[in-house]
Design a protein around this motif. Structure first.
Motif, PDB file in Angstrom:
ATOM      1  N   UNK A   3      41.995  18.842  52.391  1.00 43.12           N
ATOM      2  CA  UNK A   3      40.825  19.077  53.365  1.00 43.12           C
ATOM      3  C   UNK A   3      39.397  19.797  52.892  1.00 43.12           C
ATOM      4  N   UNK A   4      39.699  20.173  51.926  1.00 48.63           N
ATOM      5  CA  UNK A   4      38.609  21.125  51.212  1.00 48.63           C
ATOM      6  C   UNK A   4      39.072  22.135  50.366  1.00 48.63           C
ATOM      7  N   UNK A   5      38.202  23.287  49.907  1.00 47.49           N
ATOM      8  CA  UNK A   5      38.786  24.333  49.162  1.00 47.49           C
ATOM      9  C   UNK A   5      39.375  25.368  50.202  1.00 47.49           C
ATOM     10  N   UNK A   6      40.455  25.877  50.092  1.00 50.49           N
ATOM     11  CA  UNK A   6      41.009  27.005  50.934  1.00 50.49           C
ATOM     12  C   UNK A   6      40.476  28.553  50.289  1.00 50.49           C
ATOM     13  N   UNK A   7      40.526  28.893  49.188  1.00 51.23           N
ATOM     14  CA  UNK A   7      40.152  30.067  48.673  1.00 51.23           C
ATOM     15  C   UNK A   7      40.316  30.356  47.360  1.00 51.23           C
ATOM     16  N   UNK A   8      39.629  31.205  46.835  1.00 48.14           N
ATOM     17  CA  UNK A   8      39.689  31.643  45.224  1.00 48.14           C
ATOM     18  C   UNK A   8      40.193  32.943  45.243  1.00 48.14           C
ATOM     19  N   UNK A   9      41.054  33.317  44.214  1.00 50.08           N
ATOM     20  CA  UNK A   9      41.891  34.398  44.114  1.00 50.08           C
ATOM     21  C   UNK A   9      41.713  34.960  42.796  1.00 50.08           C
ATOM     22  N   UNK A  10      41.238  36.081  42.329  1.00 51.86           N
ATOM     23  CA  UNK A  10      41.036  36.793  40.895  1.00 51.86           C
ATOM     24  C   UNK A  10      41.762  38.016  41.133  1.00 51.86           C
ATOM     25  N   UNK A  11      42.160  38.288  39.761  1.00 51.73           N
ATOM     26  CA  UNK A  11      42.959  39.567  39.763  1.00 51.73           C
ATOM     27  C   UNK A  11      42.093  40.440  38.839  1.00 51.73           C
ATOM     28  N   UNK A  12      41.837  41.644  39.387  1.00 51.51           N
ATOM     29  CA  UNK A  12      41.055  42.551  39.078  1.00 51.51           C
ATOM     30  C   UNK A  12      41.549  43.995  38.785  1.00 51.51           C
ATOM     31  N   UNK A  13      41.112  44.865  37.792  1.00 53.89           N
ATOM     32  CA  UNK A  13      41.686  46.119  37.690  1.00 53.89           C
ATOM     33  C   UNK A  13      41.184  47.301  38.612  1.00 53.89           C
ATOM     34  N   UNK A  14      40.001  46.991  39.365  1.00 54.82           N
ATOM     35  CA  UNK A  14      39.503  47.989  40.120  1.00 54.82           C
ATOM     36  C   UNK A  14      38.912  47.327  41.650  1.00 54.82           C
ATOM     37  N   UNK A  15      39.867  47.263  42.547  1.00 52.92           N
ATOM     38  CA  UNK A  15      39.277  46.734  43.661  1.00 52.92           C
ATOM     39  C   UNK A  15      37.880  47.174  44.138  1.00 52.92           C
ATOM     40  N   UNK A  16      37.648  48.645  44.341  1.00 53.77           N
ATOM     41  CA  UNK A  16      36.306  48.845  44.934  1.00 53.77           C
ATOM     42  C   UNK A  16      35.110  48.789  44.022  1.00 53.77           C
TER      43      UNK A  16
END
Length: 134
Positions: A3-16
């Motif tokens: 149906x289309x793109x749902x989401x993109x997930x990236x892993x990071x070391x510092x959320x803020x």
């Protein structure tokens, strides 16, 4: 059927820290913050960037730089504005690849955790047209 793109997930070391970068560069709207909870694998934040759901998750397990990237569309008239904004951050810019006339311009940058982003001025139709001309 997809149906289309749902989401993109990236892993990071510092959320803020990444949230501040996303807010400034992408004008991201933060729509969720798990706080200390781990409903998924890690603490996470969700954003809307131009209507696209982008999730970031916090982990120390970050890999090396690659050319895997997420590209967002910008107007050609805003290219220099975004270039100056990016130069104000302590992040690494990547040289743009060689371009064929008419396919648009790109700004490539790695965030703090080696996720590569592109701000691109062109559209798919323009790129295909420029490729067909050579």
């Amino acid at each position: 059927m997809i149906e289309g793109l749902s989401h993109i997930t990236l892993v990071v070391t510092d959320l803020d820290r990444t949230a501040r970068l996303f807010s400034d560069i992408f004008e991201a709207e933060e729509v969720y913050d798990s706080g200390e909870k781990k409903h998924s694998l890690f603490k996470e934040k969700f954003f809307l960037i131009a209507g696209v759901w982008v999730a970031i998750m916090e982990s120390e397990d970050i890999k090396n730089e690659t050319y895997h990237h997420v590209a967002f569309k910008i107007s050609n008239s805003e290219y220099e504005i975004y270039k100056k904004k990016l130069e104000a951050y302590d992040i690494r810019m990547r040289e743009s690849r060689p371009r064929i006339e008419g396919e648009g311009r790109s700004l490539y940058f790695y965030d703090y955790d080696n996720n590569l982003f592109e701000l691109h001025t062109g559209k798919l139709e323009e790129r295909l047209d420029s490729y067909n001309k050579v």
